[in-house]
Scaffold this motif. Structure first.
Motif, PDB file in Angstrom:
ATOM      1  N   GLU A 233      -6.708 -12.014 -36.188  1.00  4.03           N
ATOM      2  CA  GLU A 233      -7.278 -12.947 -37.972  1.00  4.03           C
ATOM      3  C   GLU A 233      -6.113 -13.485 -38.812  1.00  4.03           C
ATOM      4  O   GLU A 233      -5.977 -14.171 -39.345  1.00  4.03           O
ATOM      5  N   ASN A 234      -4.945 -12.935 -38.437  1.00  2.00           N
ATOM      6  CA  ASN A 234      -4.322 -13.266 -39.383  1.00  2.00           C
ATOM      7  C   ASN A 234      -2.991 -14.031 -39.400  1.00  2.00           C
ATOM      8  O   ASN A 234      -1.969 -14.278 -40.006  1.00  2.00           O
ATOM      9  N   GLY A 235      -3.490 -14.327 -38.026  1.00  2.00           N
ATOM     10  CA  GLY A 235      -2.609 -15.507 -37.226  1.00  2.00           C
ATOM     11  C   GLY A 235      -3.129 -17.063 -38.098  1.00  2.00           C
ATOM     12  O   GLY A 235      -3.648 -17.319 -38.692  1.00  2.00           O
ATOM     13  N   THR A 236      -1.926 -17.636 -37.862  1.00  3.50           N
ATOM     14  CA  THR A 236      -1.860 -18.982 -37.742  1.00  3.50           C
ATOM     15  C   THR A 236      -3.202 -19.782 -37.195  1.00  3.50           C
ATOM     16  O   THR A 236      -3.435 -20.111 -36.815  1.00  3.50           O
ATOM     17  N   THR A 237      -3.214 -21.161 -38.361  1.00  2.00           N
ATOM     18  CA  THR A 237      -4.766 -21.329 -38.318  1.00  2.00           C
ATOM     19  C   THR A 237      -4.096 -22.415 -36.286  1.00  2.00           C
ATOM     20  O   THR A 237      -5.268 -22.537 -35.806  1.00  2.00           O
ATOM     21  N   GLU A 238      -3.602 -22.797 -36.224  1.00  2.00           N
ATOM     22  CA  GLU A 238      -3.144 -23.783 -34.850  1.00  2.00           C
ATOM     23  C   GLU A 238      -2.758 -22.227 -33.929  1.00  2.00           C
ATOM     24  O   GLU A 238      -2.891 -22.883 -32.543  1.00  2.00           O
ATOM     25  N   ALA A 239      -2.663 -21.289 -34.380  1.00  2.00           N
ATOM     26  CA  ALA A 239      -2.564 -19.981 -33.246  1.00  2.00           C
ATOM     27  C   ALA A 239      -4.384 -20.121 -32.637  1.00  2.00           C
ATOM     28  O   ALA A 239      -4.292 -19.720 -31.355  1.00  2.00           O
ATOM     29  N   LYS A 240      -5.366 -19.769 -33.657  1.00  2.00           N
ATOM     30  CA  LYS A 240      -6.206 -19.577 -33.175  1.00  2.00           C
ATOM     31  C   LYS A 240      -7.132 -20.910 -33.018  1.00  2.00           C
ATOM     32  O   LYS A 240      -7.901 -20.203 -31.706  1.00  2.00           O
ATOM     33  N   GLU A 241      -7.392 -22.264 -32.897  1.00  2.00           N
ATOM     34  CA  GLU A 241      -7.257 -23.294 -32.150  1.00  2.00           C
ATOM     35  C   GLU A 241      -6.928 -22.648 -30.494  1.00  2.00           C
ATOM     36  O   GLU A 241      -7.507 -23.638 -30.366  1.00  2.00           O
TER      37      GLU A 241
END
Length: 264
Positions: A233-241
């Motif tokens: 959950e603490n990952g970057t938006t780009e990673a989560k995408e």
């Protein structure tokens, strides 16, 4: 297909904010390995740090370190290795020294730098047998078999350093993993995805049987390579995408929860 290989980023993913691996996560990884799933580290850190945490989780698999530039457990017998050209390494170090930039670099299990500055290595505080060779101005002899350089500055915009490197060296050097205070410099074409693919190929495992986990910009290629991808959950938006599954944060046993759900 069942997961046969799990490749885990360290900082922000497997490690908590205190740079440790929780008891629950260790137990979950042990259960995965006991059922025949290989578990490894996939990190921007150097070999000695990757091996240290591999030892903590009792993994015997080759580690993926220096953002994929080195895969293995022994310097002399890597699964995969890509090093900076020595002449280019000398040019780059001279470039950094002329600008009074703080740069450290890796050769085998060792770290080299102009001098040791404790504040620049806080992420290594839980890694045993950690030391830095302070070479001062005598840096030119230490330029063979360098998989990665790291530029560090706690006060300036490290992104400016990366842009200046790209402007001067073009595609000969690849800046990645901008943490805000440091940036890694690898050979072109190198990423954790390259390292994971090399290890999977060596093990005879297809990507449909691989789980990868990461949280930051140097994980993006790995997360998008076609394996089952997990991002805390603490990952970057780009990673989560790029995630197949977004799990709990690194401070809330996110990796353990993902492996319990999809592997065990």
């Amino acid at each position: 297909m069942a997961i046969k290989l799990i490749a885990l980023d360290l900082d922000g993913t497997l490690l908590t904010s205190d740079k440790i691996i929780t008891a629950r996560t260790k137990q979950t990884l042990a259960r995965a390995m006991a059922q025949g799933t290989a578990v490894t580290i996939a990190t921007g850190r150097m070999l000695c740090s990757a091996l240290y945490f591999a030892h903590v989780i009792a993994s015997k698999a080759p580690v993926i370190c220096c953002n994929g530039a080195f895969v293995g457990r022994e310097i002399g017998t890597p699964v995969f290795a890509r090093y900076h050209d020595p002449a280019l390494a000398r040019r780059f170090l001279t470039f950094c020294y002329e600008r009074s930039w703080y740069v450290n670099w890796y050769i085998g299990m060792e770290i080299y730098a102009p001098e040791y500055r404790e504040e620049y290595f806080s992420a290594y505080r839980t890694t045993e047998h950690f030391s830095v060779h302070a070479v001062g101005q005598n840096y030119l002899p230490y330029t063979n078999n360098v998989p990665q350089f790291v530029l560090r500055d706690l006060t300036a915009d490290i992104g400016c350093y990366a842009r200046e490197v790209t402007e001067h060296f073009g595609g000969a050097l690849l800046p990645q993993q901008n943490t805000g205070t440091s940036v890694d410099i690898t050979p072109p074409g190198i990423s954790k995805a390259v390292g994971v693919q090399a290890l999977a190929d060596a093990m005879g495992i297809g990507l449909d049987a691989v789980m990868v986990a990461g949280d930051a910009d140097n994980d993006l290629d790995m997360l998008a390579m076609g394996a089952f991808s997990v991002v805390p959950e603490n990952g970057t938006t780009e990673a989560k995408e790029r995630a197949s599954f977004v799990t709990a944060s690194h401070d809330a046993d996110g990796i353990a929860k993902a492996i319990e759900k999809y592997v065990l």
